[in-house]
Design a protein around this motif. Structure first.
Motif, PDB file in Angstrom:
ATOM      1  N   ARG A  16      24.174  32.667 -23.623  1.00 52.72           N
ATOM      2  CA  ARG A  16      25.092  32.658 -24.770  1.00 52.72           C
ATOM      3  C   ARG A  16      26.406  33.355 -24.474  1.00 52.72           C
ATOM      4  O   ARG A  16      27.465  32.866 -24.845  1.00 52.72           O
ATOM      5  CB  ARG A  16      24.436  33.307 -25.979  1.00 52.72           C
ATOM      6  N   TRP A  17      26.371  34.524 -23.833  1.00 57.50           N
ATOM      7  CA  TRP A  17      27.623  35.257 -23.647  1.00 57.50           C
ATOM      8  C   TRP A  17      28.565  34.546 -22.692  1.00 57.50           C
ATOM      9  O   TRP A  17      29.747  34.429 -23.006  1.00 57.50           O
ATOM     10  CB  TRP A  17      27.366  36.733 -23.272  1.00 57.50           C
ATOM     11  N   PRO A  18      28.117  34.054 -21.520  1.00 53.45           N
ATOM     12  CA  PRO A  18      29.114  33.384 -20.672  1.00 53.45           C
ATOM     13  C   PRO A  18      29.635  32.091 -21.293  1.00 53.45           C
ATOM     14  O   PRO A  18      30.812  31.759 -21.135  1.00 53.45           O
ATOM     15  CB  PRO A  18      28.382  33.141 -19.357  1.00 53.45           C
ATOM     16  N   ALA A  19      28.787  31.377 -22.021  1.00 53.84           N
ATOM     17  CA  ALA A  19      29.249  30.137 -22.662  1.00 53.84           C
ATOM     18  C   ALA A  19      30.314  30.448 -23.708  1.00 53.84           C
ATOM     19  O   ALA A  19      31.325  29.737 -23.818  1.00 53.84           O
ATOM     20  CB  ALA A  19      28.068  29.401 -23.295  1.00 53.84           C
ATOM     21  N   PHE A  20      30.112  31.518 -24.472  1.00 56.12           N
ATOM     22  CA  PHE A  20      31.086  31.914 -25.484  1.00 56.12           C
ATOM     23  C   PHE A  20      32.432  32.268 -24.842  1.00 56.12           C
ATOM     24  O   PHE A  20      33.480  31.766 -25.238  1.00 56.12           O
ATOM     25  CB  PHE A  20      30.554  33.104 -26.282  1.00 56.12           C
ATOM     26  N   TYR A  21      32.399  33.132 -23.834  1.00 59.59           N
ATOM     27  CA  TYR A  21      33.650  33.547 -23.205  1.00 59.59           C
ATOM     28  C   TYR A  21      34.309  32.406 -22.439  1.00 59.59           C
ATOM     29  O   TYR A  21      35.533  32.322 -22.379  1.00 59.59           O
ATOM     30  CB  TYR A  21      33.427  34.763 -22.305  1.00 59.59           C
ATOM     31  N   ASP A  22      33.516  31.518 -21.881  1.00 63.18           N
ATOM     32  CA  ASP A  22      34.074  30.355 -21.201  1.00 63.18           C
ATOM     33  C   ASP A  22      34.875  29.499 -22.177  1.00 63.18           C
ATOM     34  O   ASP A  22      35.978  29.047 -21.868  1.00 63.18           O
ATOM     35  CB  ASP A  22      32.946  29.543 -20.562  1.00 63.18           C
ATOM     36  N   ALA A  23      34.337  29.300 -23.382  1.00 62.10           N
ATOM     37  CA  ALA A  23      35.040  28.512 -24.398  1.00 62.10           C
ATOM     38  C   ALA A  23      36.333  29.201 -24.829  1.00 62.10           C
ATOM     39  O   ALA A  23      37.372  28.553 -24.990  1.00 62.10           O
ATOM     40  CB  ALA A  23      34.135  28.282 -25.604  1.00 62.10           C
ATOM     41  N   VAL A  24      36.289  30.517 -24.992  1.00 57.52           N
ATOM     42  CA  VAL A  24      37.493  31.263 -25.375  1.00 57.52           C
ATOM     43  C   VAL A  24      38.556  31.155 -24.280  1.00 57.52           C
ATOM     44  O   VAL A  24      39.732  30.887 -24.553  1.00 57.52           O
ATOM     45  CB  VAL A  24      37.166  32.752 -25.639  1.00 57.52           C
ATOM     46  N   LEU A  25      38.153  31.347 -23.048  1.00 56.59           N
ATOM     47  CA  LEU A  25      39.105  31.268 -21.941  1.00 56.59           C
ATOM     48  C   LEU A  25      39.662  29.858 -21.783  1.00 56.59           C
ATOM     49  O   LEU A  25      40.850  29.686 -21.527  1.00 56.59           O
ATOM     50  CB  LEU A  25      38.444  31.741 -20.646  1.00 56.59           C
ATOM     51  N   GLU A  26      38.809  28.861 -21.962  1.00 58.38           N
ATOM     52  CA  GLU A  26      39.270  27.473 -21.863  1.00 58.38           C
ATOM     53  C   GLU A  26      40.336  27.177 -22.921  1.00 58.38           C
ATOM     54  O   GLU A  26      41.353  26.558 -22.628  1.00 58.38           O
ATOM     55  CB  GLU A  26      38.090  26.517 -22.005  1.00 58.38           C
ATOM     56  N   ARG A  27      40.097  27.632 -24.147  1.00 57.63           N
ATOM     57  CA  ARG A  27      41.086  27.424 -25.211  1.00 57.63           C
ATOM     58  C   ARG A  27      42.392  28.148 -24.894  1.00 57.63           C
ATOM     59  O   ARG A  27      43.454  27.761 -25.379  1.00 57.63           O
ATOM     60  CB  ARG A  27      40.537  27.900 -26.557  1.00 57.63           C
ATOM     61  N   SER A  28      42.312  29.190 -24.097  1.00 56.01           N
ATOM     62  CA  SER A  28      43.512  29.949 -23.718  1.00 56.01           C
ATOM     63  C   SER A  28      44.156  29.401 -22.450  1.00 56.01           C
ATOM     64  O   SER A  28      45.144  29.953 -21.972  1.00 56.01           O
ATOM     65  CB  SER A  28      43.144  31.420 -23.499  1.00 56.01           C
TER      66      SER A  28
END
Length: 128
Positions: A16-28
Motif C-alpha cells: 500500500r505505501w509504495p503504491a500510494f507514493y508512486d501515484a503521488v509522484l506520478e501526478r507530480s
C-alpha cells in the motif's frame, strides 16, 4: 471504527505505501528513483515491520531504498509522534543533515495517508 490490523506484514498491506507514493509522484511528474531521497522514516511500529516495509519498497520501485531512520529500538512505538521523535533524535545526533530529503511513511490502524508532492523546479531553486 473497525479495522483489521492483525497482519501488518501481509504483502497486500506492505504494497500500500509504495503504491500510494508512486501515484503521488506520478501526478507530480516524477519518480521515486528520480527524487533521490536521502532517508525514509516509517511509522515506528516495530523493527520487523520497518524492515519488511523497506523490502516492499525496494521490490515495488525496483531500486534500493534510502537509509531507514529509526528509534523504535530505544523508544518503542511512540504512536502518532513517531516520525517527529525519529527526526528529532537524528537531527540531534547529526545523522540527519540540513538539506537532506526525507520521505515520511505512515502506517497503522486507521491511518490517513497524506502527501505533500515534491516542489516544482521553481521552488527547488529557492531551497538549494
Amino acid at each position: 471504527m473497525f479495522t483489521d490490523h492483525a497482519h501488518p506484514q501481509s504483502p497486500e498491506r506492505l504494497d500500500r505505501w509504495p503504491a500510494f507514493y508512486d501515484a503521488v509522484l506520478e501526478r507530480s511528474g516524477t519518480t521515486f528513483e528520480h527524487e533521490r531521497f536521502d532517508h525514509v522514516v516509517h511509522h515506528q511500529v516495530g523493527t520487523r515491520v520497518i524492515d519488511a516495509m523497506d523490502r516492499a519498497g525496494e521490490a515495488f520501485f525496483a531500486t534500493p531504498m534510502p537509509a531507514s531512520l529509526r528509534t523504535v529500538e530505544e523508544h518503542g512505538n511512540t504512536s502518532s509522534t513517531s516520525h517527529f521523535v525519529v527526526l528529532h533524535e537524528h537531527l540531534k545526533t547529526g545523522v540527519l543533515r540540513r538539506g537532506a530529503k526525507v520521505l515520511l511513511v505512515t502506517a497503522g490502524s486507521g491511518a490517513s495517508r497524506v502527501a505533500c508532492p515534491p516542489p516544482s523546479p521553481r521552488w527547488r531553486r529557492r531551497w538549494e
